[in-house]
Write a protein that holds these residues in place. Sequence first.
Motif, PDB file in Angstrom:
ATOM      1  N   PRO A  81     -25.762 -51.116  39.002  1.00 13.53           N
ATOM      2  CA  PRO A  81     -27.070 -51.592  38.527  1.00 13.53           C
ATOM      3  C   PRO A  81     -27.457 -52.950  39.114  1.00 13.53           C
ATOM      4  N   ALA A  82     -26.477 -53.835  39.250  1.00 14.54           N
ATOM      5  CA  ALA A  82     -26.759 -55.147  39.839  1.00 14.54           C
ATOM      6  C   ALA A  82     -27.209 -54.997  41.289  1.00 14.54           C
ATOM      7  N   ALA A  83     -26.540 -54.136  42.038  1.00 11.62           N
ATOM      8  CA  ALA A  83     -26.907 -53.919  43.440  1.00 11.62           C
ATOM      9  C   ALA A  83     -28.290 -53.292  43.559  1.00 11.62           C
ATOM     10  N   PHE A  84     -28.582 -52.311  42.697  1.00  8.63           N
ATOM     11  CA  PHE A  84     -29.919 -51.705  42.703  1.00  8.63           C
ATOM     12  C   PHE A  84     -30.977 -52.762  42.403  1.00  8.63           C
ATOM     13  N   ALA A  85     -30.737 -53.556  41.369  1.00  4.64           N
ATOM     14  CA  ALA A  85     -31.719 -54.565  40.952  1.00  4.64           C
ATOM     15  C   ALA A  85     -31.945 -55.600  42.041  1.00  4.64           C
ATOM     16  N   GLU A  86     -30.883 -56.056  42.657  1.00  7.88           N
ATOM     17  CA  GLU A  86     -31.015 -57.055  43.720  1.00  7.88           C
ATOM     18  C   GLU A  86     -31.817 -56.491  44.901  1.00  7.88           C
ATOM     19  N   ALA A  87     -31.509 -55.266  45.290  1.00  7.20           N
ATOM     20  CA  ALA A  87     -32.226 -54.647  46.411  1.00  7.20           C
ATOM     21  C   ALA A  87     -33.686 -54.374  46.043  1.00  7.20           C
ATOM     22  N   LEU A  88     -33.922 -53.929  44.817  1.00  2.00           N
ATOM     23  CA  LEU A  88     -35.296 -53.663  44.381  1.00  2.00           C
ATOM     24  C   LEU A  88     -36.119 -54.942  44.293  1.00  2.00           C
ATOM     25  N   ALA A  89     -35.491 -56.039  43.937  1.00  2.00           N
ATOM     26  CA  ALA A  89     -36.197 -57.317  43.908  1.00  2.00           C
ATOM     27  C   ALA A  89     -36.713 -57.671  45.304  1.00  2.00           C
ATOM     28  N   ALA A  90     -35.961 -57.268  46.321  1.00  2.00           N
ATOM     29  CA  ALA A  90     -36.361 -57.545  47.699  1.00  2.00           C
ATOM     30  C   ALA A  90     -37.370 -56.541  48.238  1.00  2.00           C
ATOM     31  N   THR A  91     -37.286 -55.288  47.790  1.00  2.00           N
ATOM     32  CA  THR A  91     -38.158 -54.244  48.353  1.00  2.00           C
ATOM     33  C   THR A  91     -39.373 -53.933  47.494  1.00  2.00           C
ATOM     34  N   GLY A  92     -39.370 -54.382  46.235  1.00  2.41           N
ATOM     35  CA  GLY A  92     -40.548 -54.212  45.400  1.00  2.41           C
ATOM     36  C   GLY A  92     -40.555 -53.007  44.484  1.00  2.41           C
ATOM     37  N   GLY A  93     -39.412 -52.467  44.123  1.00  2.00           N
ATOM     38  CA  GLY A  93     -39.386 -51.330  43.219  1.00  2.00           C
ATOM     39  C   GLY A  93     -39.002 -51.717  41.804  1.00  2.00           C
ATOM     40  N   ARG A  94     -38.906 -50.695  40.958  1.00  2.00           N
ATOM     41  CA  ARG A  94     -38.544 -50.872  39.546  1.00  2.00           C
ATOM     42  C   ARG A  94     -37.305 -50.051  39.228  1.00  2.00           C
ATOM     43  N   LEU A  95     -36.682 -50.363  38.092  1.00  2.00           N
ATOM     44  CA  LEU A  95     -35.420 -49.726  37.732  1.00  2.00           C
ATOM     45  C   LEU A  95     -35.396 -49.324  36.259  1.00  2.00           C
ATOM     46  N   LEU A  96     -35.031 -48.076  36.026  1.00  2.00           N
ATOM     47  CA  LEU A  96     -34.712 -47.616  34.674  1.00  2.00           C
ATOM     48  C   LEU A  96     -33.201 -47.508  34.603  1.00  2.00           C
ATOM     49  N   GLN A  97     -32.584 -48.340  33.771  1.00  2.22           N
ATOM     50  CA  GLN A  97     -31.134 -48.358  33.609  1.00  2.22           C
ATOM     51  C   GLN A  97     -30.787 -47.647  32.308  1.00  2.22           C
ATOM     52  N   VAL A  98     -30.071 -46.534  32.423  1.00  2.60           N
ATOM     53  CA  VAL A  98     -29.642 -45.806  31.231  1.00  2.60           C
ATOM     54  C   VAL A  98     -28.351 -46.436  30.732  1.00  2.60           C
ATOM     55  N   SER A  99     -28.344 -46.799  29.466  1.00  3.11           N
ATOM     56  CA  SER A  99     -27.190 -47.465  28.882  1.00  3.11           C
ATOM     57  C   SER A  99     -26.756 -46.729  27.612  1.00  3.11           C
ATOM     58  N   THR A 100     -26.062 -47.435  26.756  1.00  2.00           N
ATOM     59  CA  THR A 100     -25.381 -46.811  25.630  1.00  2.00           C
ATOM     60  C   THR A 100     -25.324 -47.726  24.420  1.00  2.00           C
ATOM     61  N   ASP A 101     -25.129 -47.120  23.262  1.00  2.00           N
ATOM     62  CA  ASP A 101     -24.930 -47.926  22.062  1.00  2.00           C
ATOM     63  C   ASP A 101     -23.521 -48.526  22.004  1.00  2.00           C
ATOM     64  N   PHE A 102     -22.665 -48.181  22.954  1.00  2.77           N
ATOM     65  CA  PHE A 102     -21.331 -48.790  23.021  1.00  2.77           C
ATOM     66  C   PHE A 102     -21.400 -50.267  23.392  1.00  2.77           C
ATOM     67  N   VAL A 103     -22.592 -50.780  23.697  1.00  2.00           N
ATOM     68  CA  VAL A 103     -22.731 -52.218  23.934  1.00  2.00           C
ATOM     69  C   VAL A 103     -22.643 -52.989  22.622  1.00  2.00           C
ATOM     70  N   PHE A 104     -22.726 -52.281  21.496  1.00  2.00           N
ATOM     71  CA  PHE A 104     -22.584 -52.888  20.177  1.00  2.00           C
ATOM     72  C   PHE A 104     -21.201 -52.576  19.611  1.00  2.00           C
ATOM     73  N   ASN A 105     -20.807 -53.278  18.569  1.00  2.00           N
ATOM     74  CA  ASN A 105     -19.472 -53.080  18.002  1.00  2.00           C
ATOM     75  C   ASN A 105     -19.412 -51.942  16.984  1.00  2.00           C
ATOM     76  N   GLY A 106     -20.550 -51.403  16.567  1.00  2.00           N
ATOM     77  CA  GLY A 106     -20.583 -50.268  15.655  1.00  2.00           C
ATOM     78  C   GLY A 106     -20.394 -50.609  14.193  1.00  2.00           C
ATOM     79  N   ALA A 107     -20.251 -51.865  13.849  1.00  2.00           N
ATOM     80  CA  ALA A 107     -19.960 -52.250  12.473  1.00  2.00           C
ATOM     81  C   ALA A 107     -21.210 -52.406  11.599  1.00  2.00           C
ATOM     82  N   GLN A 108     -22.370 -52.372  12.188  1.00  2.00           N
ATOM     83  CA  GLN A 108     -23.589 -52.684  11.439  1.00  2.00           C
ATOM     84  C   GLN A 108     -23.919 -51.660  10.351  1.00  2.00           C
TER      85      GLN A 108
END
Length: 156
Positions: A81-108
């Motif tokens: 994702p970092a490489a895509f974003a860096e290249a898109l910043a230079a070429t002028g595109g956009r990015l949809l990054q699919v992620s997950t709820d595993f970025v949270f600890n699940g305790a909420q």
Amino acid sequence: MRVLLTGANGQLGQALMVAKPKPIELIACGRAELDLASPQACSEAVRFYRPDWVLNAGAYTAVDKAESEPELALAVNAGAPAAFAEALAATGGRLLQVSTDFVFNGAQGFPYLPHQAVEPLGIYGISKARGEAAVLELLGPQLSCVLRTSWLYGPI
């Protein structure tokens, strides 16, 4: 509109290919066409195809195995994702990054909101959180979108 789709052979990628509207030029890449563990390959794909959008549906998704393969999980889920974003910043595109709820600890115990701080518990969640952060830092909310999901299901 030209769209570069990663993870074309996966469950989400296959569903997106079926749902593709006719006027979109879809460049579908599976593992054989694009190695997400290679930041250089990801950058080169953006520079070569010059997509208006990258839909990053490809990921290292073996949650438990990520603990024994942290370098690979981090390369695919954070480095690509970092490489895509860096290249898109230079070429002028956009990015949809699919992620997950595993970025949270699940305790909420109730749904997390998009702006809540992440607190991943394992390598998989850490790798996805780093990917999210890179995309938002390099492209910002105007040129990128992070889509978090807890599960995929469908006919494919």
